[in-house]
Enzyme design. Sequence first.
Site, PDB file in Angstrom:
ATOM      1  N   THR A 122     -30.975  45.699  23.865  1.00 60.98           N
ATOM      2  CA  THR A 122     -31.457  44.322  23.745  1.00 60.98           C
ATOM      3  C   THR A 122     -32.881  44.298  23.198  1.00 60.98           C
ATOM      4  OG1 THR A 122     -32.117  44.346  26.046  1.00 60.98           O
ATOM      5  CG2 THR A 122     -29.969  43.370  25.535  1.00 60.98           C
TER       6      THR A 122
ATOM      7  N   LYS B 284     -21.697  51.282  33.433  1.00 63.32           N
ATOM      8  CA  LYS B 284     -23.084  50.872  33.620  1.00 63.32           C
ATOM      9  C   LYS B 284     -23.927  52.133  33.492  1.00 63.32           C
ATOM     10  CE  LYS B 284     -25.146  47.804  35.373  1.00 63.32           C
ATOM     11  NZ  LYS B 284     -25.977  46.725  34.785  1.00 63.32           N
TER      12      LYS B 284
ATOM     13  N   CYS C 287     -33.865  51.144  28.284  1.00 64.08           N
ATOM     14  CA  CYS C 287     -33.747  49.883  29.025  1.00 64.08           C
ATOM     15  C   CYS C 287     -35.069  49.118  28.945  1.00 64.08           C
ATOM     16  CB  CYS C 287     -33.396  50.117  30.485  1.00 64.08           C
ATOM     17  SG  CYS C 287     -33.277  48.559  31.397  1.00 64.08           S
TER      18      CYS C 287
ATOM     19  N   GLY D 122     -31.892  44.844  35.659  1.00 73.49           N
ATOM     20  CA  GLY D 122     -32.694  45.804  36.428  1.00 73.49           C
ATOM     21  C   GLY D 122     -31.934  47.066  36.788  1.00 73.49           C
TER      22      GLY D 122
END
Lengths: 308, 259
Positions: A194, A46, A130, A73
């Site tokens: 993403t 992660k 992110c 998050g």
Amino acid sequence: MLKSLETEFLGKTISNPLVLPAGIMGMAFSGFNISVENGVGIVMSKSLTLVPRKGHEGPVITEVQNGLLNSMGLCNPGINDGLYEIDQFKERSQIPVIVSVFATKTNDFLKLTLKANRSQADFLELNLSCPNVFDEFGIPLAASKDKVYEIVKTVKQNSKLPVIAKLSPNVHDIVSVAKAAESAGVDALCMINTVGPGMAIDTKMVKPILFNTFGGLSGPAIKPLALKLIYETYSAVNVPIIGMGGVTYGIDAVEMLMSGAVLIGVGTAIYYRGIDVFAKINKELNNFLQESDYQQLKDIPKLEKLDG
Amino acid sequence: MDKRITLPITKIITEATDIKTFGFEYDLKAKPGQFIMLTDFGKGEKPFSLADCTKTEFFITIKQIGDFTTRLFQKDVGDLISIRGPYGSSFFISQGNVLLIGGGFATPPLYFLSKELLKIGTKITVINGAKTNQQLIFSDRFEQLELNYMSTTQFGAHGNGTAVDRTKKLLKKEQFDYLYASGPEMMLNALSTILKDDEYEFLLERYMKCAVGICGSCTLDPIGIRLCMEGPVLPKRIVEQLTEFGKYHRDASGMRIKF
């Protein structure tokens, strides 16, 4: 007949090109273990931050047509505990590990780098992109080529590990960001994160489904976009690219290799095909090599580069 | 696959001052041991085991523990709730003579299991344990079924021991073909030490985030099975491989928390 899926990445031999991307199964060393058992060639943690983060409340994920929207998050146990999980995995495994880290300031990236230096991780990924913490941190760093240059430069000067930059597709000109990272000395690129973000609505409740309202899009829907951005970037830089975005079947991985990637991330496909999706894709890659009379993975040709 | 539905609460049953059962009219097609993710939009989402599921209704039993459940407790019949599922593994439906051991508010999934076991004529004994008489739930429901029901409470005027104590005593007198347990992990851990020679399944609990097997929040050390997919019902051969069982779990950030 089994063909060799072996490949090289920054001087290391990887048994197959499939990567467990950041944010998929990588919270605990046991998540790495089960992914490796199911055929992944290289694992990634992660994205770790200086202090632990619980991430967003749920729902953090919802299915949309041909994809998933997620907004975890950046939940993670923090760099210290996260590196401990990596070291636990490394006690029993030779599989290479990429430690992914996230920060918003150059100095915090530096602190994370110094900690990663003391771990058993093999590579360092800088998550510059992110899409799900906009409220907290604002526009992703990967939107600014100057910022990307500064961070990569600082990290490269201090990192014992080869450095990978994770790029965002949600920028005006990803190629110039990739070039900035390359000129700052980055060893490899990882793309794409993403897409979007996008949203989904519960029509009975008249509420956004995701707690965070918006979430990054992954899955088959984004594969054409990923291929295009990887191909453009591959045409413009000389560092290796870890490609990802919607790879679900072996033939998707072949397309991504042809577009210029050397390793292939597989994440959302777990949702569609199970945790053994890595073994399934490897088998399909093997079948492709046989049908096409290639002896090994390295024989799969790349597209001719776009003219600069 | 992401089977989200939004539907009204049709029944609310008060089980204890801090435990309620919520009922919904919907053919969820769930099996005993499975769970749903329940969303309170803008507040959060949590997993809940099914206390019962028929062709027309399903039920979840909830203990008021934090902010999320406190807000749920303020909801009325007719209020909309959004859920997704059912998810996860279910209990093996064994024939023969079986023992079900429940602890506190984790007992209800065993009621759902009992009803399914009775359909194939399994002989059932239930041990339902709670800290106090007030916390003992589902007694009336179990007593309506064709099974041997025993309840036990740890504290209070009628306190006669834990579910584990009661199980030890019973196992000296009777042999069972299969055992099932749902309760706090330390109860399950104690049971695992006295069930060395027996086949069993446990219903475990861990922090879950995506519930579809991707995020890695609920992988169990060291083998990495995902509790949301390969669990929450785990057979003995898996439980015995878990080094974290009875020792620690992980919170929302992934940090290890000791039991």
